[in-house]
Design a protein around this motif. Sequence first.
Motif, PDB file in Angstrom:
ATOM      1  N   ILE A   1       0.836  -1.207   0.000  1.00 40.40           N
ATOM      2  CA  ILE A   1       0.000   0.000   0.000  1.00 40.40           C
ATOM      3  C   ILE A   1       0.870   1.256   0.000  1.00 40.40           C
ATOM      4  N   ARG A   2       1.933   1.236   0.765  1.00 39.13           N
ATOM      5  CA  ARG A   2       2.797   2.423   0.832  1.00 39.13           C
ATOM      6  C   ARG A   2       3.545   2.674  -0.464  1.00 39.13           C
ATOM      7  N   MET A   3       3.873   1.626  -1.190  1.00 38.06           N
ATOM      8  CA  MET A   3       4.577   1.789  -2.462  1.00 38.06           C
ATOM      9  C   MET A   3       3.629   2.088  -3.620  1.00 38.06           C
ATOM     10  N   ALA A   4       2.352   1.943  -3.365  1.00 34.02           N
ATOM     11  CA  ALA A   4       1.376   2.100  -4.444  1.00 34.02           C
ATOM     12  C   ALA A   4       1.317   3.532  -4.947  1.00 34.02           C
ATOM     13  N   THR A   5       1.131   3.636  -6.255  1.00 33.83           N
ATOM     14  CA  THR A   5       0.933   4.955  -6.851  1.00 33.83           C
ATOM     15  C   THR A   5      -0.539   5.341  -6.808  1.00 33.83           C
ATOM     16  N   LYS A   6      -1.392   4.318  -6.676  1.00 28.38           N
ATOM     17  CA  LYS A   6      -2.838   4.562  -6.599  1.00 28.38           C
ATOM     18  C   LYS A   6      -3.460   3.498  -5.694  1.00 28.38           C
TER      19      LYS A   6
ATOM     20  N   ILE B   1      -9.622  -4.051  -1.257  1.00 24.67           N
ATOM     21  CA  ILE B   1      -8.867  -2.863  -1.621  1.00 24.67           C
ATOM     22  C   ILE B   1      -7.949  -3.214  -2.796  1.00 24.67           C
ATOM     23  N   LYS B   2      -7.759  -2.246  -3.693  1.00 23.40           N
ATOM     24  CA  LYS B   2      -6.854  -2.426  -4.834  1.00 23.40           C
ATOM     25  C   LYS B   2      -5.753  -1.380  -4.742  1.00 23.40           C
ATOM     26  N   SER B   3      -4.545  -1.815  -5.127  1.00 24.74           N
ATOM     27  CA  SER B   3      -3.438  -0.870  -5.170  1.00 24.74           C
ATOM     28  C   SER B   3      -2.661  -1.083  -6.462  1.00 24.74           C
ATOM     29  N   THR B   4      -2.219   0.015  -7.045  1.00 20.83           N
ATOM     30  CA  THR B   4      -1.412  -0.045  -8.258  1.00 20.83           C
ATOM     31  C   THR B   4       0.020   0.287  -7.869  1.00 20.83           C
ATOM     32  N   ASN B   5       0.938  -0.645  -8.163  1.00 24.44           N
ATOM     33  CA  ASN B   5       2.335  -0.424  -7.780  1.00 24.44           C
ATOM     34  C   ASN B   5       3.055   0.386  -8.860  1.00 24.44           C
ATOM     35  N   PRO B   6       4.269   0.855  -8.603  1.00 23.40           N
ATOM     36  CA  PRO B   6       4.984   1.695  -9.571  1.00 23.40           C
ATOM     37  C   PRO B   6       5.201   1.029 -10.928  1.00 23.40           C
ATOM     38  N   ALA B   7       5.239  -0.301 -10.979  1.00 17.33           N
ATOM     39  CA  ALA B   7       5.414  -1.000 -12.254  1.00 17.33           C
ATOM     40  C   ALA B   7       4.128  -1.038 -13.063  1.00 17.33           C
ATOM     41  N   GLY B   8       3.011  -0.656 -12.443  1.00 15.69           N
ATOM     42  CA  GLY B   8       1.730  -0.615 -13.145  1.00 15.69           C
ATOM     43  C   GLY B   8       0.838  -1.812 -12.883  1.00 15.69           C
ATOM     44  N   SER B   9       1.325  -2.827 -12.186  1.00 11.96           N
ATOM     45  CA  SER B   9       0.467  -3.979 -11.901  1.00 11.96           C
ATOM     46  C   SER B   9      -0.427  -3.680 -10.700  1.00 11.96           C
ATOM     47  N   ILE B  10      -1.578  -4.327 -10.696  1.00 11.25           N
ATOM     48  CA  ILE B  10      -2.582  -4.084  -9.660  1.00 11.25           C
ATOM     49  C   ILE B  10      -2.611  -5.258  -8.683  1.00 11.25           C
TER      50      ILE B  10
ATOM     51  N   VAL C   1      -4.524  -7.795  15.357  1.00 11.49           N
ATOM     52  CA  VAL C   1      -3.462  -6.916  14.897  1.00 11.49           C
ATOM     53  C   VAL C   1      -4.094  -5.812  14.074  1.00 11.49           C
ATOM     54  N   SER C   2      -3.680  -4.595  14.323  1.00 16.94           N
ATOM     55  CA  SER C   2      -4.243  -3.449  13.622  1.00 16.94           C
ATOM     56  C   SER C   2      -3.112  -2.524  13.214  1.00 16.94           C
ATOM     57  N   THR C   3      -3.298  -1.859  12.094  1.00 13.08           N
ATOM     58  CA  THR C   3      -2.297  -0.899  11.655  1.00 13.08           C
ATOM     59  C   THR C   3      -2.993   0.276  10.973  1.00 13.08           C
ATOM     60  N   GLN C   4      -2.315   1.398  10.969  1.00 11.77           N
ATOM     61  CA  GLN C   4      -2.805   2.565  10.259  1.00 11.77           C
ATOM     62  C   GLN C   4      -1.760   2.963   9.217  1.00 11.77           C
ATOM     63  N   LEU C   5      -2.240   3.175   8.018  1.00  8.90           N
ATOM     64  CA  LEU C   5      -1.346   3.520   6.913  1.00  8.90           C
ATOM     65  C   LEU C   5      -1.725   4.887   6.370  1.00  8.90           C
ATOM     66  N   VAL C   6      -0.727   5.630   5.992  1.00 12.05           N
ATOM     67  CA  VAL C   6      -0.979   6.900   5.336  1.00 12.05           C
ATOM     68  C   VAL C   6      -0.625   6.721   3.861  1.00 12.05           C
ATOM     69  N   VAL C   7      -1.610   6.962   3.004  1.00 15.35           N
ATOM     70  CA  VAL C   7      -1.422   6.756   1.573  1.00 15.35           C
ATOM     71  C   VAL C   7      -0.557   7.879   1.021  1.00 15.35           C
ATOM     72  N   ARG C   8       0.531   7.499   0.334  1.00 13.79           N
ATOM     73  CA  ARG C   8       1.446   8.484  -0.230  1.00 13.79           C
ATOM     74  C   ARG C   8       1.186   8.763  -1.696  1.00 13.79           C
ATOM     75  N   GLY C   9       0.427   7.892  -2.321  1.00 14.73           N
ATOM     76  CA  GLY C   9       0.132   8.071  -3.752  1.00 14.73           C
ATOM     77  C   GLY C   9      -1.027   9.031  -3.919  1.00 14.73           C
ATOM     78  N   GLU C  10      -1.892   8.717  -4.878  1.00 12.82           N
ATOM     79  CA  GLU C  10      -3.059   9.569  -5.156  1.00 12.82           C
ATOM     80  C   GLU C  10      -4.012   9.602  -3.995  1.00 12.82           C
TER      81      GLU C  10
END
Length: 162
Positions: free
Chosen positions: A84-89, A98-107, A153-162
């Motif tokens: 999720i953190r490396m995702a561009t979207k 949930i869907k995430s798009t990585n820098p290589a373009g794969s989902i 187990v719980s975590t909070q992520l801050v989205v860096r992409g879009e």
Amino acid sequence: MKSLKHKWKTQSNGARCNVIMNKTLNQRGLTLMEVLAVIIITVIVGSILFNIIIQGNEQYSNQSQANREISDISYGLKVFTKDIRMATKVEFVNSNSIKSTNPAGSIDHYVYSNNTLYKNSSVYLENVAKFQISIEDTTIVVDIKLKTTHDEVSTQLVVRGE
């Protein structure tokens, strides 16, 4: 009352001492009661030791299983966080997907269904009792709980992409 016979004996240092000559019975072997007492004591001590060993093995097995489950869920959450953190979207589909798009373009598509978490239609984590995603602004909150443990187990992520 029977009188005891006394005999004088010379010791190696030259002193004389009084030695009582006593008739002793020549006893050989053990009585049945002594044998039974030894057997009973042995059985009691053996059963106590056996129970201690069995309980130790059970406790070790339970702790090992719980540690493996915690390790699995932690690893899964770590990889999920990295994706999720490396995702561009990041696209929030619903509370279980949930869907995430990585820098290589794969989902990468994460879906929770039937107590199993899937990543791109492959089993990612099994025996999952709870997988819930909620998004608030740019923060993603992920709650994961396995069925077999009481740990969540719980975590909070801050989205860096879009």
